[in-house]
Write a protein that holds these residues in place. Structure first.
Motif, mmCIF file in Angstrom:
data_model
loop_
_atom_site.group_PDB
_atom_site.id
_atom_site.type_symbol
_atom_site.label_atom_id
_atom_site.label_comp_id
_atom_site.label_asym_id
_atom_site.label_seq_id
_atom_site.Cartn_x
_atom_site.Cartn_y
_atom_site.Cartn_z
ATOM 1 N N GLY A 257 0.868 6.575 -2.806
ATOM 2 C CA GLY A 257 -0.355 5.851 -3.139
ATOM 3 C C GLY A 257 -0.073 4.867 -4.256
ATOM 4 O O GLY A 257 1.065 4.749 -4.729
ATOM 5 N N ASN A 258 -1.098 4.169 -4.710
ATOM 6 C CA ASN A 258 -0.919 3.212 -5.806
ATOM 7 C C ASN A 258 -1.281 3.863 -7.140
ATOM 8 O O ASN A 258 -1.597 5.056 -7.199
ATOM 9 C CB ASN A 258 -1.723 1.941 -5.539
ATOM 10 N N SER A 259 -1.238 3.089 -8.202
ATOM 11 C CA SER A 259 -1.455 3.661 -9.537
ATOM 12 C C SER A 259 -2.862 4.243 -9.683
ATOM 13 O O SER A 259 -3.055 5.243 -10.374
ATOM 14 C CB SER A 259 -1.213 2.600 -10.615
ATOM 15 N N ARG A 260 -3.868 3.629 -9.035
ATOM 16 C CA ARG A 260 -5.222 4.170 -9.096
ATOM 17 C C ARG A 260 -5.316 5.478 -8.305
ATOM 18 O O ARG A 260 -6.036 6.401 -8.678
ATOM 19 C CB ARG A 260 -6.238 3.151 -8.569
ATOM 20 N N THR A 261 -4.565 5.559 -7.212
ATOM 21 C CA THR A 261 -4.496 6.796 -6.434
ATOM 22 C C THR A 261 -3.916 7.918 -7.286
ATOM 23 O O THR A 261 -4.421 9.041 -7.289
ATOM 24 C CB THR A 261 -3.601 6.610 -5.185
ATOM 25 N N GLU A 262 -2.831 7.599 -8.000
ATOM 26 C CA GLU A 262 -2.164 8.583 -8.849
ATOM 27 C C GLU A 262 -3.142 9.167 -9.861
ATOM 28 O O GLU A 262 -3.198 10.388 -10.072
ATOM 29 C CB GLU A 262 -0.986 7.930 -9.555
ATOM 30 N N VAL B 163 -12.575 -2.107 -1.646
ATOM 31 C CA VAL B 163 -13.012 -2.033 -0.251
ATOM 32 C C VAL B 163 -12.950 -0.559 0.183
ATOM 33 O O VAL B 163 -12.157 -0.178 1.000
ATOM 34 C CB VAL B 163 -12.127 -2.886 0.682
ATOM 35 N N HIS B 164 -13.720 0.274 -0.396
ATOM 36 C CA HIS B 164 -14.816 0.030 -1.318
ATOM 37 C C HIS B 164 -14.656 0.819 -2.627
ATOM 38 O O HIS B 164 -15.614 0.880 -3.435
ATOM 39 C CB HIS B 164 -16.152 0.438 -0.661
ATOM 40 N N TRP B 165 -13.492 1.435 -2.860
ATOM 41 C CA TRP B 165 -13.137 2.065 -4.132
ATOM 42 C C TRP B 165 -11.967 1.290 -4.731
ATOM 43 O O TRP B 165 -11.284 0.539 -4.023
ATOM 44 C CB TRP B 165 -12.746 3.538 -3.911
ATOM 45 N N PRO B 166 -11.678 1.473 -6.016
ATOM 46 C CA PRO B 166 -10.624 0.671 -6.642
ATOM 47 C C PRO B 166 -9.209 0.988 -6.155
ATOM 48 O O PRO B 166 -8.307 0.170 -6.336
ATOM 49 C CB PRO B 166 -10.765 0.984 -8.137
ATOM 50 N N GLU B 167 -9.018 2.161 -5.559
ATOM 51 C CA GLU B 167 -7.666 2.549 -5.119
ATOM 52 C C GLU B 167 -7.405 2.236 -3.651
ATOM 53 O O GLU B 167 -6.294 2.478 -3.144
ATOM 54 C CB GLU B 167 -7.456 4.050 -5.379
ATOM 55 N N THR B 168 -8.388 1.721 -2.917
ATOM 56 C CA THR B 168 -8.220 1.561 -1.471
ATOM 57 C C THR B 168 -7.061 0.626 -1.135
ATOM 58 O O THR B 168 -6.807 -0.366 -1.819
ATOM 59 C CB THR B 168 -9.510 1.037 -0.810
ATOM 60 N N MET B 169 -6.374 0.972 -0.046
ATOM 61 C CA MET B 169 -5.282 0.133 0.432
ATOM 62 C C MET B 169 -5.168 0.274 1.944
ATOM 63 O O MET B 169 -5.786 1.157 2.555
ATOM 64 C CB MET B 169 -3.958 0.497 -0.257
ATOM 65 N N ILE B 170 -4.409 -0.617 2.531
ATOM 66 C CA ILE B 170 -4.161 -0.612 3.972
ATOM 67 C C ILE B 170 -2.656 -0.526 4.183
ATOM 68 O O ILE B 170 -1.880 -1.229 3.525
ATOM 69 C CB ILE B 170 -4.732 -1.884 4.631
ATOM 70 N N THR B 171 -2.228 0.359 5.086
ATOM 71 C CA THR B 171 -0.811 0.510 5.391
ATOM 72 C C THR B 171 -0.520 -0.119 6.745
ATOM 73 O O THR B 171 -1.217 0.158 7.730
ATOM 74 C CB THR B 171 -0.401 1.989 5.411
ATOM 75 N N TYR B 172 0.507 -0.948 6.781
ATOM 76 C CA TYR B 172 0.877 -1.678 7.999
ATOM 77 C C TYR B 172 2.247 -1.218 8.472
ATOM 78 O O TYR B 172 3.177 -1.047 7.671
ATOM 79 C CB TYR B 172 0.911 -3.178 7.694
ATOM 80 N N VAL B 173 2.357 -1.000 9.782
ATOM 81 C CA VAL B 173 3.646 -0.671 10.399
ATOM 82 C C VAL B 173 4.044 -1.880 11.236
ATOM 83 O O VAL B 173 3.566 -2.054 12.369
ATOM 84 C CB VAL B 173 3.546 0.594 11.273
ATOM 85 N N PRO B 174 4.895 -2.763 10.709
ATOM 86 C CA PRO B 174 5.174 -4.028 11.400
ATOM 87 C C PRO B 174 5.823 -3.850 12.763
ATOM 88 O O PRO B 174 5.588 -4.655 13.675
ATOM 89 C CB PRO B 174 6.096 -4.776 10.422
ATOM 90 N N GLU B 175 6.629 -2.803 12.923
ATOM 91 C CA GLU B 175 7.290 -2.603 14.216
ATOM 92 C C GLU B 175 6.294 -2.273 15.333
ATOM 93 O O GLU B 175 6.551 -2.524 16.514
ATOM 94 C CB GLU B 175 8.323 -1.474 14.109
ATOM 95 N N LEU B 176 5.141 -1.718 14.971
ATOM 96 C CA LEU B 176 4.114 -1.350 15.945
ATOM 97 C C LEU B 176 2.877 -2.237 15.839
ATOM 98 O O LEU B 176 1.932 -2.083 16.626
ATOM 99 C CB LEU B 176 3.707 0.119 15.755
ATOM 100 N N HIS B 177 2.855 -3.116 14.851
ATOM 101 C CA HIS B 177 1.694 -3.994 14.611
ATOM 102 C C HIS B 177 0.413 -3.182 14.472
ATOM 103 O O HIS B 177 -0.639 -3.566 14.995
ATOM 104 C CB HIS B 177 1.550 -5.024 15.743
#
Length: 406
Positions: A103-108, A145-159
Motif C-alpha cells: 500500500g502507500n504511506s497513507r495505507t501504512e 477517490v474517496h479516501w486519502p489512501e485510495t489507489m488503483i493497481t494496473y496489470v499492463p500485461e492483462l490491461h
C-alpha cells in the motif's frame, strides 16, 4: 467447495455478496444488497487484491482455497482501507502470517491505526511497479477517490485495473459477475447512486484519477463493488459516466424534492410538476423527503439539471428532511444546477430565509421568482407554482415551451 471463476487469464474472483446489511455505511439503503469484491492474480507470486467485510471471512477463505488450494498468498494489495474491504485483513494475516501487504504511506498509517499491523508492509509510491513473475503491478495513487489512501493497481500485461471503490455500484451480484453475463442497465442507476452517495463530493480528485487512467489501455475494470467490466463498450460508458458525474454535468430533466406535513407543500409540488410536463419536460422525478431515501434523491439530482425544492417552516426552520438534503448537497459541493424554490408557512416563514441562504451559497442558476404560501392553497400561490414550472421547462429546453392542453 466453490468452483473458481476466472475473470481473465490468471485473474480469479473471490468476492462475496451481502444481502443482509440494511444500510451501507449505516446510512444509505441497500434494497438490492451489495457485493464486496476481491480478486486473486496468479503468477510466480500470488496476489490478493483487497479483502471483504469480516463477517464473511469464512466464505472468503473457502473461495481463496478454491483458487489456491494450500498455496500461500504472497502479496495483499490494499487499494482502499475502508472496513468493508479491509475488515478481514487482521484475520487474513493470522491465516497467512508471511503475507506481504502492499500500500502507500497513507495505507501504512491506517493499517496501524485500524488493526495494529506494522510488519511485512511494503510502501509504494505513485506509478511504482512490482514484478510478480511474468506480470507487473503498477500503482496509481488516486487520493480522495474517496479516501486519502485510495489507489488503483494496473496489470499492463492483462490491461486490467483493480480500482478500489472507483467505478463501483450498489447491488449484490445475482450469479453473473462479468458485465457480459448480465444486463448492465440493472446497475446503471445503482452506479450513479453509489457515486452520488459516496464519491460525489470529490469531483476534482476523480478528474485527476481519470487523467492518469487515460494514459493506459483498459480491458477490465475490477472494482470492489458491483460487476466486473470487460466489454469494451461498457468500459467506455463507465469511464464516460464518471467523467460526466465528476464534472457535475447532467441530463435534461427535473427533480422536485419537498417536505410536507399536511399536504399543502406537496400540492404546490404537484402543480409545478404538472406545469413543467405540459410545457415539454419529459423526465420529472418527484421526491417526498419523508418517503424517499436521501441516496435516491441524491442520485436523481446528480442525474438531472433541474432542481426545485419546497419546504414548510418547521420550528422556525426548514423541514428536517429538506434540511438534511440541502446539507448533503452543500457537502458534495454540487454545481451546475438550475434551481428554484418555494416555501409554505402557517404564521412565520423561517423556511424561506433558509432556502434563500442555501441558494446564495451554491453554484446554481436561480430560475423564476421564489415564492411562498401562507397556510393552504390559494389562487395566487397556484399561479406562482404554475409559472415556476413553466420557467423551469423553458430554461431546461432552452427555447420557448409549448403549452400542451389535454
Amino acid at each position: 467447495m466453490y468452483t473458481p471463476f476466472e475473470i481473465k487469464k490468471d485473474i480469479f474472483y473471490v468476492g462475496v455478496n451481502d444481502r443482509t446489511k440494511y444500510q451501507f455505511e449505516n446510512h444509505f439503503l441497500l434494497p438490492k444488497g451489495v457485493a464486496y469484491n476481491s480478486y486473486i492474480l496468479k503468477d510466480e507470486k500470488t496476489v490478493l487484491f483487497d479483502t471483504v467485510d469480516i463477517s464473511y471471512s469464512d466464505v472468503f477463505l473457502h473461495k481463496i482455497k478454491s483458487v489456491l488450494g494450500d498455496k500461500p498468498i504472497d502479496y495483499l494489495v490494499i487499494n482502499h482501507m475502508e472496513p468493508d474491504h479491509s475488515g478481514a485483513i487482521e484475520w487474513l494475516v493470522s491465516k497467512f502470517p508471511d503475507i506481504k501487504i502492499v500500500g502507500n504511506s497513507r495505507t501504512e498509517d491506517m493499517l496501524k491505526g485500524f488493526y495494529g499491523i506494522t510488519d511485512n508492509v511494503i510502501v509504494i509510491k505513485d506509478k511504482e511497479e512490482l514484478s510478480i513473475g511474468e506480470k507487473t503491478l503498477r500503482f496509481y495513487l488516486t487520493p480522495m477517490v474517496h479516501w486519502p489512501e485510495t489507489m488503483i493497481t494496473y496489470v499492463p500485461e492483462l490491461h486490467a485495473i483493480f480500482s478500489g471503490d472507483a467505478f463501483g455500484a450498489f447491488g449484490a451480484l445475482n450469479g453473473g459477475i462479468l458485465d457480459t453475463q448480465i444486463d448492465p442497465e440493472r446497475y446503471h442507476g445503482e452506479m450513479i447512486r453509489y457515486y452520488a452517495s459516496v464519491v460525489g463530493k470529490y469531483g476534482s480528485p476523480v478528474q485527476k484519477a481519470l487523467e492518469k487512467l487515460s494514459e493506459i489501455e483498459i480491458e477490465a475494470i475490477c472494482s470492489t463493488h458491483g460487476p466486473v467490466w470487460v466489454n469494451r463498450k461498457n468500459i467506455e460508458n463507465v469511464l464516460a459516466l464518471y467523467d460526466k458525474l465528476s464534472k457535475y454535468e447532467a441530463d435534461e430533466g427535473l427533480v422536485i424534492a419537498y417536505g410536507s406535513m399536511y399536504g399543502n407543500t406537496e400540492q404546490l409540488a404537484e402543480i409545478i410538476a404538472d406545469s413543467a410536463a405540459r410545457h415539454g419536460v419529459k423526465d420529472i422525478v418527484m421526491h417526498n423527503v419523508s418517503k424517499s431515501s436521501e441516496s435516491h434523491i441524491l442520485r436523481d439530482i446528480f442525474k438531472y439539471k433541474g432542481l426545485i425544492v419546497g419546504s414548510p417552516t418547521y420550528n422556525s426552520k426548514l423541514y428536517p428532511g429538506v434540511e438534511s438534503l440541502l446539507s448533503a448537497l452543500e457537502n458534495r459541493q454540487m454545481k451546475n444546477r438550475i434551481f428554484g424554490y418555494f416555501s409554505v408557512y402557517a404564521w412565520a416563514n423561517g423556511a424561506k430565509k433558509e432556502l434563500k441562504a442555501f441558494s446564495e451559497k451554491m453554484d446554481f442558476e436561480l430560475i423564476g421568482e421564489p415564492f411562498d404560501m401562507k397556510q393552504s392553497l390559494n389562487p395566487e400561490a397556484i399561479e406562482k407554482a404554475w409559472e415556476l414550472g413553466r420557467l423551469m421547462a423553458e430554461r431546461l429546453l432552452s427555447e420557448k415551451a409549448v403549452y400542451i392542453d389535454n
